[in-house]
Design a protein around this motif. Sequence first.
Motif, mmCIF file in Angstrom:
data_model
loop_
_atom_site.group_PDB
_atom_site.id
_atom_site.type_symbol
_atom_site.label_atom_id
_atom_site.label_comp_id
_atom_site.label_asym_id
_atom_site.label_seq_id
_atom_site.Cartn_x
_atom_site.Cartn_y
_atom_site.Cartn_z
ATOM 1 N N GLN A 251 19.398 47.768 30.511
ATOM 2 C CA GLN A 251 18.666 49.030 30.540
ATOM 3 C C GLN A 251 18.829 49.802 29.232
ATOM 4 O O GLN A 251 18.018 50.681 28.921
ATOM 5 C CB GLN A 251 19.149 49.892 31.703
ATOM 6 N N ASN A 252 19.866 49.463 28.465
ATOM 7 C CA ASN A 252 20.153 50.182 27.227
ATOM 8 C C ASN A 252 20.077 49.312 25.975
ATOM 9 O O ASN A 252 19.701 49.806 24.910
ATOM 10 C CB ASN A 252 21.565 50.787 27.288
ATOM 11 N N TRP A 253 20.446 48.030 26.120
ATOM 12 C CA TRP A 253 20.606 47.206 24.927
ATOM 13 C C TRP A 253 20.060 45.797 25.133
ATOM 14 O O TRP A 253 19.822 45.357 26.256
ATOM 15 C CB TRP A 253 22.101 47.098 24.571
ATOM 16 N N THR A 254 19.905 45.092 24.030
ATOM 17 C CA THR A 254 19.574 43.673 24.072
ATOM 18 C C THR A 254 20.810 42.880 24.493
ATOM 19 O O THR A 254 21.927 43.212 24.107
ATOM 20 C CB THR A 254 19.107 43.200 22.683
ATOM 21 N N VAL A 255 20.588 41.828 25.278
ATOM 22 C CA VAL A 255 21.672 40.941 25.701
ATOM 23 C C VAL A 255 21.375 39.540 25.199
ATOM 24 O O VAL A 255 20.256 39.037 25.354
ATOM 25 C CB VAL A 255 21.827 40.937 27.237
ATOM 26 N N GLU A 256 22.370 38.919 24.587
ATOM 27 C CA GLU A 256 22.213 37.562 24.054
ATOM 28 C C GLU A 256 23.407 36.731 24.498
ATOM 29 O O GLU A 256 24.527 37.246 24.636
ATOM 30 C CB GLU A 256 22.126 37.609 22.529
ATOM 31 N N THR A 257 23.191 35.443 24.726
ATOM 32 C CA THR A 257 24.259 34.538 25.151
ATOM 33 C C THR A 257 24.467 33.468 24.100
ATOM 34 O O THR A 257 23.511 32.842 23.639
ATOM 35 C CB THR A 257 23.920 33.886 26.499
ATOM 36 N N SER A 258 25.724 33.267 23.725
ATOM 37 C CA SER A 258 26.076 32.240 22.754
ATOM 38 C C SER A 258 26.401 30.938 23.469
ATOM 39 O O SER A 258 26.896 30.946 24.604
ATOM 40 C CB SER A 258 27.290 32.692 21.928
ATOM 41 N N GLU A 259 26.133 29.812 22.817
ATOM 42 C CA GLU A 259 26.455 28.507 23.389
ATOM 43 C C GLU A 259 27.890 28.105 23.122
ATOM 44 O O GLU A 259 28.403 27.179 23.754
ATOM 45 C CB GLU A 259 25.504 27.445 22.842
ATOM 46 N N ILE A 260 28.547 28.777 22.176
ATOM 47 C CA ILE A 260 29.927 28.437 21.826
ATOM 48 C C ILE A 260 30.785 29.695 21.918
ATOM 49 O O ILE A 260 30.273 30.806 21.797
ATOM 50 C CB ILE A 260 30.022 27.826 20.411
ATOM 51 N N PRO A 261 32.098 29.535 22.134
ATOM 52 C CA PRO A 261 32.955 30.705 22.355
ATOM 53 C C PRO A 261 33.397 31.409 21.079
ATOM 54 O O PRO A 261 34.153 32.377 21.165
ATOM 55 C CB PRO A 261 34.162 30.107 23.089
ATOM 56 N N SER A 262 32.943 30.963 19.923
ATOM 57 C CA SER A 262 33.331 31.580 18.655
ATOM 58 C C SER A 262 32.112 32.071 17.895
ATOM 59 O O SER A 262 31.022 31.492 18.008
ATOM 60 C CB SER A 262 34.090 30.581 17.765
ATOM 61 N N LEU A 263 32.301 33.128 17.143
ATOM 62 C CA LEU A 263 31.271 33.555 16.208
ATOM 63 C C LEU A 263 31.948 34.200 15.000
ATOM 64 O O LEU A 263 33.097 34.633 15.073
ATOM 65 C CB LEU A 263 30.276 34.513 16.866
ATOM 66 N N VAL A 264 31.239 34.210 13.908
ATOM 67 C CA VAL A 264 31.714 34.824 12.677
ATOM 68 C C VAL A 264 30.879 36.071 12.432
ATOM 69 O O VAL A 264 29.647 36.014 12.504
ATOM 70 C CB VAL A 264 31.613 33.854 11.482
ATOM 71 N N VAL A 265 31.549 37.183 12.189
ATOM 72 C CA VAL A 265 30.850 38.437 11.934
ATOM 73 C C VAL A 265 31.276 39.000 10.588
ATOM 74 O O VAL A 265 32.364 38.715 10.086
ATOM 75 C CB VAL A 265 31.124 39.484 13.038
ATOM 76 N N SER A 266 30.411 39.791 10.020
ATOM 77 C CA SER A 266 30.710 40.521 8.793
ATOM 78 C C SER A 266 29.956 41.840 8.856
ATOM 79 O O SER A 266 29.084 42.037 9.722
ATOM 80 C CB SER A 266 30.281 39.732 7.555
ATOM 81 N N LYS A 267 30.260 42.719 7.951
ATOM 82 C CA LYS A 267 29.563 44.010 7.929
ATOM 83 C C LYS A 267 28.052 43.810 7.800
ATOM 84 O O LYS A 267 27.262 44.498 8.443
ATOM 85 C CB LYS A 267 30.099 44.855 6.770
ATOM 86 N N THR A 268 27.635 42.846 6.989
ATOM 87 C CA THR A 268 26.211 42.636 6.752
ATOM 88 C C THR A 268 25.531 41.792 7.814
ATOM 89 O O THR A 268 24.309 41.628 7.787
ATOM 90 C CB THR A 268 25.981 41.989 5.377
ATOM 91 N N SER A 269 26.297 41.222 8.757
ATOM 92 C CA SER A 269 25.671 40.430 9.818
ATOM 93 C C SER A 269 25.657 41.153 11.155
ATOM 94 O O SER A 269 25.209 40.591 12.156
ATOM 95 C CB SER A 269 26.387 39.078 9.977
ATOM 96 N N LEU A 270 26.117 42.389 11.183
ATOM 97 C CA LEU A 270 26.088 43.133 12.437
ATOM 98 C C LEU A 270 24.637 43.354 12.883
ATOM 99 O O LEU A 270 23.741 43.502 12.043
ATOM 100 C CB LEU A 270 26.786 44.485 12.270
ATOM 101 N N PRO A 271 24.386 43.393 14.185
ATOM 102 C CA PRO A 271 23.016 43.636 14.658
ATOM 103 C C PRO A 271 22.480 44.977 14.153
ATOM 104 O O PRO A 271 23.233 45.954 14.015
ATOM 105 C CB PRO A 271 23.168 43.651 16.184
ATOM 106 N N THR A 272 21.212 45.025 13.893
ATOM 107 C CA THR A 272 20.602 46.278 13.431
ATOM 108 C C THR A 272 20.435 47.280 14.565
ATOM 109 O O THR A 272 20.316 48.486 14.328
ATOM 110 C CB THR A 272 19.224 45.998 12.805
#
Length: 282
Positions: A251-272
């Motif tokens: 109701q408030n945000w987009t929901v996404e499901t990953s196929e793997i239990p790990s992800l790499v994040v950085s300041k420039t890869s955060l969702p807009t």
Amino acid sequence: MPGMAPLARIMALAAFGGLFSSQLAAFERVQAPPAKPEMTQNCPGLVAFDVPRIIPAALRLALTPEQVRLTYVGHSTFLIESPQLVRIATDYNDYVRSPVRPDIVTMNHAHTTHFTDYPDPAIKYVLRGWGPTPDQPARHDITVKDVRVRNVPTNIRDWRGGTERHGNSIFIFEMANLCIAHLGHLHHTLNQQQLNEIGRVDVVFVPVDGNLTLDLEGMMEVLQALKAPLMIPMHFFNPYSLERFLERARQNWTVETSEIPSLVVSKTSLPTAPKVMVLPGH
């Protein structure tokens, strides 16, 4: 519960959730303000707007100085790896443990699936989220290589339906220009002082069972106050409890499901725009 498998122990704890439901009114609930003020800039830098998507961890083994790897181990335990490979395990316990020995572990006091009295003696930094007495909250602020870890204490319900003051801590991990918050076993909404202490949050690990921890609407209030671009669910016991949270979150945000239990994040890869990212596991 000797002889029980780890999953059976966790499921047994979930069965106790009904004991708390009738006692919530007795718990001293700390209300958040209706509108969240601008957060203190505890972590440097601003969220980028014209950015790529999150990079799956499987596509990169080595981390750049701007990247952090997040791996969902299970229950409330995540493995967080900094660019200089400082490894952190959240809510470290005897049942769900990281596949590699962490340098830093954090713990919370609500249940034994969130702490242990017998951590691996080789772990250099063991940060308990509760103090020696209810009047002496835990206060941590340490720096290890490229990582800073600090905490904000909160209250929890005890087994009698009363309040254990400062039995939980929200741990904040600062690295690679990111602020990552782990809400622990959060039992109440956050007041103005706690929000200010937490500061800006880029990634938040969220307990979503809606029973043993904070109820669903209360957790929505907390997430709306924190305004983190990336929200990762944890602490759910079955697909139903997770889907109940996700249905409300949509109701408030987009929901996404990953196929793997790990992800790499950085300041420039955060969702807009704020996003809930589900990692496999429970």
